[in-house]
Motif scaffolding. Structure first.
Motif, PDB file in Angstrom:
ATOM      1  N   THR A 176      28.507  66.774  42.400  1.00 43.72           N
ATOM      2  CA  THR A 176      28.567  65.814  41.229  1.00 43.72           C
ATOM      3  C   THR A 176      30.162  65.140  41.417  1.00 43.72           C
ATOM      4  O   THR A 176      30.954  65.734  42.332  1.00 43.72           O
ATOM      5  N   TYR A 200      25.189  62.455  41.021  1.00 45.10           N
ATOM      6  CA  TYR A 200      24.655  63.711  40.543  1.00 45.10           C
ATOM      7  C   TYR A 200      23.695  63.930  42.061  1.00 45.10           C
ATOM      8  O   TYR A 200      22.591  62.948  42.060  1.00 45.10           O
ATOM      9  N   LYS A 202      21.274  66.739  43.810  1.00 51.27           N
ATOM     10  CA  LYS A 202      20.628  68.037  43.835  1.00 51.27           C
ATOM     11  C   LYS A 202      19.659  68.389  45.283  1.00 51.27           C
ATOM     12  O   LYS A 202      18.758  67.571  45.056  1.00 51.27           O
TER      13      LYS A 202
END
Length: 232
Positions: A176, A200, A202
């Protein structure tokens, strides 16, 4: 007598003409004043339209695209899930980030990373140094995460132990921070109008474990699981 009457008639005519002239002048000035706000509004509308066209043109020329992230390797040096409610881990990842933009550089700031298991963090959050990436370039990141005990839920410890026994553990690397697009020459294009983006990242993947082996580099399972989801 006739001369006096004629003079009086002339005075009345001049007075009426003056009144008419004054009234016409007043009407003309009042009309000009009423047009001033309309002219100002027209100039403002034209300026807004031209500014919008300029911003749209710049956006279409540069057209920022999201960066790409991929995990290419993982090394697990410690994974202790036998002392609930705490878990201690030590891991290192190699992540490739690519800037797909042709005219824009990417600047990452306040970047941090951690590892999660079943959407719960199992390593402390680590701050990464700022990163400046040139257009159409690829940079490798190798964050080392873990090293301290992290409190986790009992089901996390139980699930991790079962996955280790099975030989496959699903993990997520989370990154982040803030992202800013800049022109290739270093001039900021959208900083004044939009500012920094929150980014962000992931990366969901599976790591293969083999019992009886010392921890170290672990094979990544499933090529489709290596690409990361990027939200900007």
């Amino acid at each position: 007598m006739e001369d006096e009457e004629q003079a009086e008639k002339n005075m009345h005519k001049e007075g009426r003409a003056g009144v008419l002239s004054t009234a016409g002048h007043t009407t003309f000035r009042s009309s000009n004043r009423s047009k001033v706000p309309l002219i100002i509004c027209s100039f403002i509308a034209i300026f807004i339209v031209l500014a919008g066209i300029a911003v749209l043109t710049i956006w279409l020329v540069y057209r920022p695209r999201r960066p790409n992230f991929r995990v290419i390797s993982a090394a697990v040096y410690q994974l202790n899930a036998t002392s609930p409610p705490f878990m201690s881990t030590a891991m290192q990842f190699t992540v490739l980030t690519r800037n797909p933009n042709k005219r824009l550089s990417v600047f990452y700031d306040q970047f941090s990373a951690f590892v999660s298991y079943k959407n719960q963090a199992i390593t402390p959050q680590v701050t990464l140094p700022p990163l400046f990436q040139e257009p159409k370039s690829t940079v490798a990141l190798s964050p080392v995460l873990g090293g301290a005990q992290v409190p986790v839920a009992a089901e996390v410890v139980g699930g991790m132990s079962m996955d280790e026994a099975y030989g496959v553990v699903g993990l997520s690397l989370v990154l982040t921070g803030k992202l800013e697009y800049k022109a290739a020459a270093g001039l900021t294009i959208i900083k004044t109008s939009i500012g920094h983006y929150r980014v962000y990242v992931k990366c969901d993947f599976f790591v293969g474990f083999k019992r009886g082996l010392i921890f170290g580099p672990m094979p990544l399972i499933g090529s489709n699981d290596l690409a990361c989801r990027v939200d900007v």
